[in-house]
Design an enzyme around this catalytic site. Structure first.
Site, PDB file in Angstrom:
ATOM      1  N   GLY A  23     -50.050  13.571 -17.941  1.00  0.00           N
ATOM      2  CA  GLY A  23     -49.308  12.997 -16.906  1.00  0.00           C
ATOM      3  C   GLY A  23     -47.872  13.615 -16.743  1.00  0.00           C
ATOM      4  O   GLY A  23     -46.928  12.962 -16.085  1.00  0.00           O
ATOM      5  N   ASN A  25     -46.877  16.180 -14.608  1.00  0.00           N
ATOM      6  CA  ASN A  25     -46.570  16.223 -13.336  1.00  0.00           C
ATOM      7  C   ASN A  25     -46.440  15.019 -12.765  1.00  0.00           C
ATOM      8  O   ASN A  25     -45.482  14.621 -11.829  1.00  0.00           O
ATOM      9  CB  ASN A  25     -47.590  17.242 -12.888  1.00  0.00           C
ATOM     10  CG  ASN A  25     -47.464  18.563 -12.975  1.00  0.00           C
ATOM     11  OD1 ASN A  25     -46.679  19.090 -12.281  1.00  0.00           O
ATOM     12  ND2 ASN A  25     -48.193  19.263 -13.826  1.00  0.00           N
ATOM     13  N   ILE A 100     -64.280  17.297 -10.734  1.00  0.00           N
ATOM     14  CA  ILE A 100     -64.674  18.079  -9.771  1.00  0.00           C
ATOM     15  C   ILE A 100     -65.063  17.074  -8.718  1.00  0.00           C
ATOM     16  O   ILE A 100     -66.075  16.221  -8.977  1.00  0.00           O
ATOM     17  CB  ILE A 100     -65.793  19.238 -10.106  1.00  0.00           C
ATOM     18  CG1 ILE A 100     -65.315  20.121 -11.094  1.00  0.00           C
ATOM     19  CG2 ILE A 100     -66.402  19.686  -8.886  1.00  0.00           C
ATOM     20  CD1 ILE A 100     -66.503  21.195 -11.511  1.00  0.00           C
ATOM     21  N   HIS A 117     -52.345  23.728  -9.782  1.00  0.00           N
ATOM     22  CA  HIS A 117     -53.126  24.476 -10.507  1.00  0.00           C
ATOM     23  C   HIS A 117     -51.999  25.597 -11.317  1.00  0.00           C
ATOM     24  O   HIS A 117     -51.279  25.970 -10.964  1.00  0.00           O
ATOM     25  CB  HIS A 117     -54.187  25.137  -9.953  1.00  0.00           C
ATOM     26  CG  HIS A 117     -54.892  26.029 -10.518  1.00  0.00           C
ATOM     27  ND1 HIS A 117     -55.956  25.465 -11.408  1.00  0.00           N
ATOM     28  CD2 HIS A 117     -55.075  27.377 -10.937  1.00  0.00           C
ATOM     29  CE1 HIS A 117     -56.710  26.324 -12.088  1.00  0.00           C
ATOM     30  NE2 HIS A 117     -56.130  27.244 -11.888  1.00  0.00           N
ATOM     31  N   GLU A 182     -44.105  23.881 -12.430  1.00  0.00           N
ATOM     32  CA  GLU A 182     -45.077  22.994 -12.096  1.00  0.00           C
ATOM     33  C   GLU A 182     -44.184  21.533 -11.207  1.00  0.00           C
ATOM     34  O   GLU A 182     -44.338  21.225 -10.655  1.00  0.00           O
ATOM     35  CB  GLU A 182     -46.106  22.563 -13.046  1.00  0.00           C
ATOM     36  CG  GLU A 182     -47.151  23.701 -13.221  1.00  0.00           C
ATOM     37  CD  GLU A 182     -48.253  23.255 -13.979  1.00  0.00           C
ATOM     38  OE1 GLU A 182     -48.816  22.020 -13.745  1.00  0.00           O
ATOM     39  OE2 GLU A 182     -48.795  23.964 -14.611  1.00  0.00           O
TER      40      GLU A 182
HETATM   41  C1  GRF Z   1     -51.255  20.902 -15.684  1.00  0.00           C
HETATM   42  O1  GRF Z   1     -51.093  22.206 -16.058  1.00  0.00           O
HETATM   43  C2  GRF Z   1     -51.636  21.163 -13.969  1.00  0.00           C
HETATM   44  O2  GRF Z   1     -51.321  22.277 -13.525  1.00  0.00           O
HETATM   45  C3  GRF Z   1     -53.112  21.187 -14.358  1.00  0.00           C
HETATM   46  O3  GRF Z   1     -53.550  20.188 -15.325  1.00  0.00           O
HETATM   47  C4  GRF Z   1     -52.330  20.060 -16.055  1.00  0.00           C
HETATM   48  C5  GRF Z   1     -51.666  18.740 -16.081  1.00  0.00           C
HETATM   49  O4  GRF Z   1     -50.726  18.662 -17.154  1.00  0.00           O
HETATM   50  N1  GRF Z   1     -53.857  20.841 -13.128  1.00  0.00           N
HETATM   51  P1  GRF Z   1     -50.152  16.974 -16.714  1.00  0.00           P
HETATM   52  O5  GRF Z   1     -51.065  16.017 -17.348  1.00  0.00           O
HETATM   53  O6  GRF Z   1     -49.513  17.115 -15.434  1.00  0.00           O
HETATM   54  O7  GRF Z   1     -49.036  17.209 -18.013  1.00  0.00           O
END
Ligand code: GRF
Length: 224
Positions: A23, A25, A100, A117, A182
């Site tokens: 989590g 992001n 998915i 991504h 990100e």
């Molecule tokens: C991130 O690298 C994102 O790009 C991918 O999954 C990972 C999730 O990380 N889709 P977090 O749970 O946000 O730390």
């Protein structure tokens, strides 16, 4: 940064975030405290997702919907959509949501479902992106925010961040460099969407009301 229209706080957009794990992001989105958006809920398909605790600490409603409780993908996605729609979100944000999604689900949220991504799409869709980039010896890697379509990891691109691949990188050091970006580009994409500066057209094109365009190239290794 200049925008054509000033943001009107009365028009705050509601956002639901889907997670499966760490989590970070999601946390970046919560900590960005975007005035244009209100995080209505965080939903996880895993009860032990670390992100759930972070969301609760921020006072955000959380919900767990385990895919294991459903016979198939279609019935899980139907239940997930019902849970999401109870919050009437303007935007659904996938933040490390490791499922998915079915065509029906994706079609239901057309133009209001985004994902991040960890690669410069269309290169390295799928898993283990950092390992694969290192194995190929690419010099530039990165991350992508895109609208989600039925074509996995290939939806219309909103924003990308590129990072150099360093000579002594491991998948972990490279992942950390990408993750840092990100956490910068995802809140920005949500901000654009919530301010109505970002749209997906019916023919699948990204309309982004950006004024500044960068001119600098990223060259790796650097020129002498
Ligand atoms: C991130 O690298 C994102 O790009 C991918 O999954 C990972 C999730 O990380 N889709 P977090 O749970 O946000 O730390």
């Amino acid at each position: 940064m200049r925008y054509k229209h000033e943001f009107n706080d009365a028009a705050r957009k509601s956002v639901v975030i889907l997670i499966s794990g760490r989590g970070s992001n999601m946390q970046a989105l919560l900590e960005a405290k975007l005035p244009c958006s209100r995080i209505a809920a965080v939903i996880s398909n895993k009860a032990d997702a670390q992100g759930l605790e972070i969301a609760s600490r921020h006072g955000i409603a959380t919900q767990v919907l385990s895919h294991r409780d459903y016979a198939d993908r279609e019935s899980f996605d139907t239940a997930l959509a019902t849970a999401i729609d109870s919050y009437q979100p303007d935007l659904v944000v996938l933040a490390g949501f490791m499922r998915i999604l079915t065509q029906n689900f994706v079609a239901h949220y057309e133009g209001r479902l985004i994902n991040i991504h960890p690669s410069l799409l269309p290169a390295y869709g799928g898993l283990n992106t950092h390992e694969r980039a290192l194995a190929d010896g690419v010099k530039i890697h990165g991350c992508t925010v895109h609208f989600v379509t039925a074509n996995l990891d290939h939806g219309p691109i909103i924003v990308q961040a590129a990072v150099p691949v360093l000579m002594d990188d491991t998948p972990e050091t490279l992942a950390a460099r990408v993750l840092h970006e990100e956490h910068r580009i995802y809140p920005q994409a949500v901000r654009w969407f919530c301010r109505d500066h970002l749209k997906l057209t019916p023919d699948g094109k990204v309309l982004l009301d950006r004024i500044e365009q960068p001119s600098a190239a990223l060259i790796v290794p650097e020129l002498e």
